[in-house]
Write a protein that holds these residues in place. Sequence first.
Motif, PDB file in Angstrom:
ATOM      1  N   PHE A  28      -8.212  -2.196  -4.272  1.00 31.81           N
ATOM      2  CA  PHE A  28      -8.210  -1.207  -3.201  1.00 31.81           C
ATOM      3  C   PHE A  28      -9.466  -1.421  -2.361  1.00 31.81           C
ATOM      4  CE2 PHE A  28      -9.525   2.893  -1.531  1.00 31.81           C
ATOM      5  CZ  PHE A  28      -8.358   3.441  -1.056  1.00 31.81           C
ATOM      6  N   ARG A  29      -9.323  -1.457  -1.030  1.00 30.27           N
ATOM      7  CA  ARG A  29     -10.485  -1.640  -0.151  1.00 30.27           C
ATOM      8  C   ARG A  29     -10.419  -0.655   1.005  1.00 30.27           C
ATOM      9  NH1 ARG A  29     -11.767  -7.561   1.528  1.00 30.27           N
ATOM     10  NH2 ARG A  29     -13.813  -6.615   1.851  1.00 30.27           N
ATOM     11  N   GLN A  30     -11.587  -0.188   1.400  1.00 29.86           N
ATOM     12  CA  GLN A  30     -11.697   0.646   2.593  1.00 29.86           C
ATOM     13  C   GLN A  30     -12.927   0.194   3.364  1.00 29.86           C
ATOM     14  OE1 GLN A  30     -10.928   4.883   2.404  1.00 29.86           O
ATOM     15  NE2 GLN A  30     -12.718   5.277   3.680  1.00 29.86           N
ATOM     16  N   LEU A  31     -12.734  -0.032   4.660  1.00 29.78           N
ATOM     17  CA  LEU A  31     -13.829  -0.457   5.529  1.00 29.78           C
ATOM     18  C   LEU A  31     -13.972   0.528   6.676  1.00 29.78           C
ATOM     19  CD1 LEU A  31     -12.936  -4.237   5.708  1.00 29.78           C
ATOM     20  CD2 LEU A  31     -14.872  -3.233   4.506  1.00 29.78           C
ATOM     21  N   LYS A  32     -15.218   0.689   7.128  1.00 26.69           N
ATOM     22  CA  LYS A  32     -15.521   1.490   8.322  1.00 26.69           C
ATOM     23  C   LYS A  32     -16.338   0.618   9.249  1.00 26.69           C
ATOM     24  CE  LYS A  32     -15.551   6.306   7.721  1.00 26.69           C
ATOM     25  NZ  LYS A  32     -16.281   7.553   7.728  1.00 26.69           N
ATOM     26  N   MET A  33     -16.010   0.695  10.528  1.00 26.03           N
ATOM     27  CA  MET A  33     -16.748  -0.065  11.527  1.00 26.03           C
ATOM     28  C   MET A  33     -17.230   0.894  12.603  1.00 26.03           C
ATOM     29  SD  MET A  33     -14.127  -3.233  11.601  1.00 26.03           S
ATOM     30  CE  MET A  33     -12.810  -2.252  10.928  1.00 26.03           C
ATOM     31  N   TYR A  34     -18.525   0.830  12.888  1.00 27.60           N
ATOM     32  CA  TYR A  34     -19.136   1.668  13.907  1.00 27.60           C
ATOM     33  C   TYR A  34     -19.702   0.793  15.020  1.00 27.60           C
ATOM     34  CZ  TYR A  34     -19.153   5.491  10.473  1.00 27.60           C
ATOM     35  OH  TYR A  34     -18.798   6.455   9.565  1.00 27.60           O
ATOM     36  N   THR A  35     -19.395   1.150  16.282  1.00 32.88           N
ATOM     37  CA  THR A  35     -20.059   0.545  17.437  1.00 32.88           C
ATOM     38  C   THR A  35     -21.049   1.590  17.946  1.00 32.88           C
ATOM     39  OG1 THR A  35     -18.481   1.374  19.075  1.00 32.88           O
ATOM     40  CG2 THR A  35     -17.947  -0.738  18.009  1.00 32.88           C
ATOM     41  N   ASP A  36     -21.493   1.485  19.182  1.00 30.86           N
ATOM     42  CA  ASP A  36     -22.422   2.487  19.718  1.00 30.86           C
ATOM     43  C   ASP A  36     -21.842   3.889  19.695  1.00 30.86           C
ATOM     44  OD1 ASP A  36     -24.533   0.752  20.255  1.00 30.86           O
ATOM     45  OD2 ASP A  36     -23.733   0.231  22.225  1.00 30.86           O
ATOM     46  N   THR A  37     -20.539   4.030  19.979  1.00 27.74           N
ATOM     47  CA  THR A  37     -19.932   5.364  20.074  1.00 27.74           C
ATOM     48  C   THR A  37     -18.593   5.488  19.349  1.00 27.74           C
ATOM     49  OG1 THR A  37     -18.813   4.779  22.141  1.00 27.74           O
ATOM     50  CG2 THR A  37     -20.991   5.801  22.332  1.00 27.74           C
ATOM     51  N   LYS A  38     -18.023   4.402  18.898  1.00 24.98           N
ATOM     52  CA  LYS A  38     -16.680   4.417  18.302  1.00 24.98           C
ATOM     53  C   LYS A  38     -16.729   4.145  16.801  1.00 24.98           C
ATOM     54  CE  LYS A  38     -14.674   4.928  22.304  1.00 24.98           C
ATOM     55  NZ  LYS A  38     -14.069   6.178  22.679  1.00 24.98           N
ATOM     56  N   VAL A  39     -15.725   4.706  16.109  1.00 19.71           N
ATOM     57  CA  VAL A  39     -15.559   4.461  14.688  1.00 19.71           C
ATOM     58  C   VAL A  39     -14.103   4.086  14.438  1.00 19.71           C
ATOM     59  CG1 VAL A  39     -15.100   6.908  14.166  1.00 19.71           C
ATOM     60  CG2 VAL A  39     -15.842   5.376  12.335  1.00 19.71           C
ATOM     61  N   MET A  40     -13.902   3.164  13.524  1.00 24.72           N
ATOM     62  CA  MET A  40     -12.560   2.841  13.062  1.00 24.72           C
ATOM     63  C   MET A  40     -12.665   2.559  11.575  1.00 24.72           C
ATOM     64  SD  MET A  40      -9.735   0.188  14.417  1.00 24.72           S
ATOM     65  CE  MET A  40      -8.122   0.192  13.693  1.00 24.72           C
ATOM     66  N   TRP A  41     -11.707   3.077  10.834  1.00 22.58           N
ATOM     67  CA  TRP A  41     -11.671   2.803   9.408  1.00 22.58           C
ATOM     68  C   TRP A  41     -10.254   2.412   9.010  1.00 22.58           C
ATOM     69  CZ3 TRP A  41      -8.280   5.636   6.595  1.00 22.58           C
ATOM     70  CH2 TRP A  41      -7.898   6.875   7.093  1.00 22.58           C
ATOM     71  N   CYS A  42     -10.167   1.637   7.939  1.00 18.09           N
ATOM     72  CA  CYS A  42      -8.857   1.231   7.433  1.00 18.09           C
ATOM     73  C   CYS A  42      -8.938   1.106   5.922  1.00 18.09           C
ATOM     74  CB  CYS A  42      -8.403  -0.082   8.066  1.00 18.09           C
ATOM     75  SG  CYS A  42      -9.507  -1.456   7.760  1.00 18.09           S
ATOM     76  N   LYS A  43      -7.794   1.314   5.292  1.00 18.41           N
ATOM     77  CA  LYS A  43      -7.676   1.188   3.841  1.00 18.41           C
ATOM     78  C   LYS A  43      -6.642   0.124   3.531  1.00 18.41           C
ATOM     79  CE  LYS A  43      -8.507   6.053   2.952  1.00 18.41           C
ATOM     80  NZ  LYS A  43      -8.025   7.281   2.329  1.00 18.41           N
ATOM     81  N   HIS A  44      -6.889  -0.619   2.476  1.00 13.46           N
ATOM     82  CA  HIS A  44      -5.920  -1.609   2.012  1.00 13.46           C
ATOM     83  C   HIS A  44      -5.678  -1.378   0.529  1.00 13.46           C
ATOM     84  CE1 HIS A  44      -3.746  -5.305   1.438  1.00 13.46           C
ATOM     85  NE2 HIS A  44      -4.590  -5.660   0.490  1.00 13.46           N
ATOM     86  N   ARG A  45      -4.430  -1.170   0.216  1.00 15.23           N
ATOM     87  CA  ARG A  45      -4.013  -0.999  -1.171  1.00 15.23           C
ATOM     88  C   ARG A  45      -2.685  -1.711  -1.330  1.00 15.23           C
ATOM     89  NH1 ARG A  45      -2.510   4.496  -4.309  1.00 15.23           N
ATOM     90  NH2 ARG A  45      -2.273   3.531  -6.334  1.00 15.23           N
ATOM     91  N   PRO A  46      -2.686  -2.911  -1.912  1.00 18.01           N
ATOM     92  CA  PRO A  46      -1.475  -3.742  -1.967  1.00 18.01           C
ATOM     93  C   PRO A  46      -0.254  -3.068  -2.584  1.00 18.01           C
ATOM     94  CG  PRO A  46      -3.377  -4.956  -2.778  1.00 18.01           C
ATOM     95  CD  PRO A  46      -3.817  -3.538  -2.567  1.00 18.01           C
ATOM     96  N   ALA A  47      -0.459  -2.198  -3.552  1.00 14.44           N
ATOM     97  CA  ALA A  47       0.683  -1.571  -4.230  1.00 14.44           C
ATOM     98  C   ALA A  47       1.296  -0.436  -3.413  1.00 14.44           C
ATOM     99  CB  ALA A  47       0.240  -1.041  -5.592  1.00 14.44           C
ATOM    100  N   ASP A  48       0.670  -0.086  -2.292  1.00 14.01           N
ATOM    101  CA  ASP A  48       1.115   1.048  -1.489  1.00 14.01           C
ATOM    102  C   ASP A  48       1.539   0.537  -0.115  1.00 14.01           C
ATOM    103  OD1 ASP A  48       1.484   3.414  -0.124  1.00 14.01           O
ATOM    104  OD2 ASP A  48      -0.475   4.231  -0.600  1.00 14.01           O
ATOM    105  N   SER A  49       2.751   0.851   0.309  1.00 12.76           N
ATOM    106  CA  SER A  49       3.242   0.354   1.593  1.00 12.76           C
ATOM    107  C   SER A  49       2.807   1.233   2.770  1.00 12.76           C
ATOM    108  CB  SER A  49       4.771   0.252   1.565  1.00 12.76           C
ATOM    109  OG  SER A  49       5.321   1.548   1.403  1.00 12.76           O
TER     110      SER A  49
END
Length: 160
Positions: free
Chosen positions: A70-91
Amino acid sequence: MKAKILILSMLLLLALSCKNEANSTEETHSSSKAEPKDKLGDLKGTWELTGFYNYKNNVVVDSFKMNPDFRQLKMYTDTKVMWCKHRPADSSEWFGYGTYKYDGDQLTEVLDFGSAVMNEVIEEKKQFIFELDLYPNKFQQIELDDEGNRIYSENYVRVE
């Protein structure tokens, strides 16, 4: 009410996907407090979720490390945020995008849109406010209850 149920369901999924590391609670928590806060620190960059703390009476009572599948990443720029999760067993897909700001010990994220599951949450609640413990290469975003007590934290390390 629908948002609370959805958020609690998400937390349950996260807890079930993690491996309990109760023995490391004291060591992990105490080592993070030994490092000085980076008061001029910056969230800009890419961060990976490494685990969670559960709190009772504002004290860490349990910790969980991330399941390697299971992986979760967050990316921040000067003003924006985006996050995503990856879990192979979950569609189901999990991601969110929006703006953020932080001021001292508080992080506020306002989501504009996300995956189908997150869009349901966003319809009920767009703004997420966390207590923030920021260090040069790691941070904890801590969920607080209505009375300001710590409930749980997501713990991240800098990837880039």
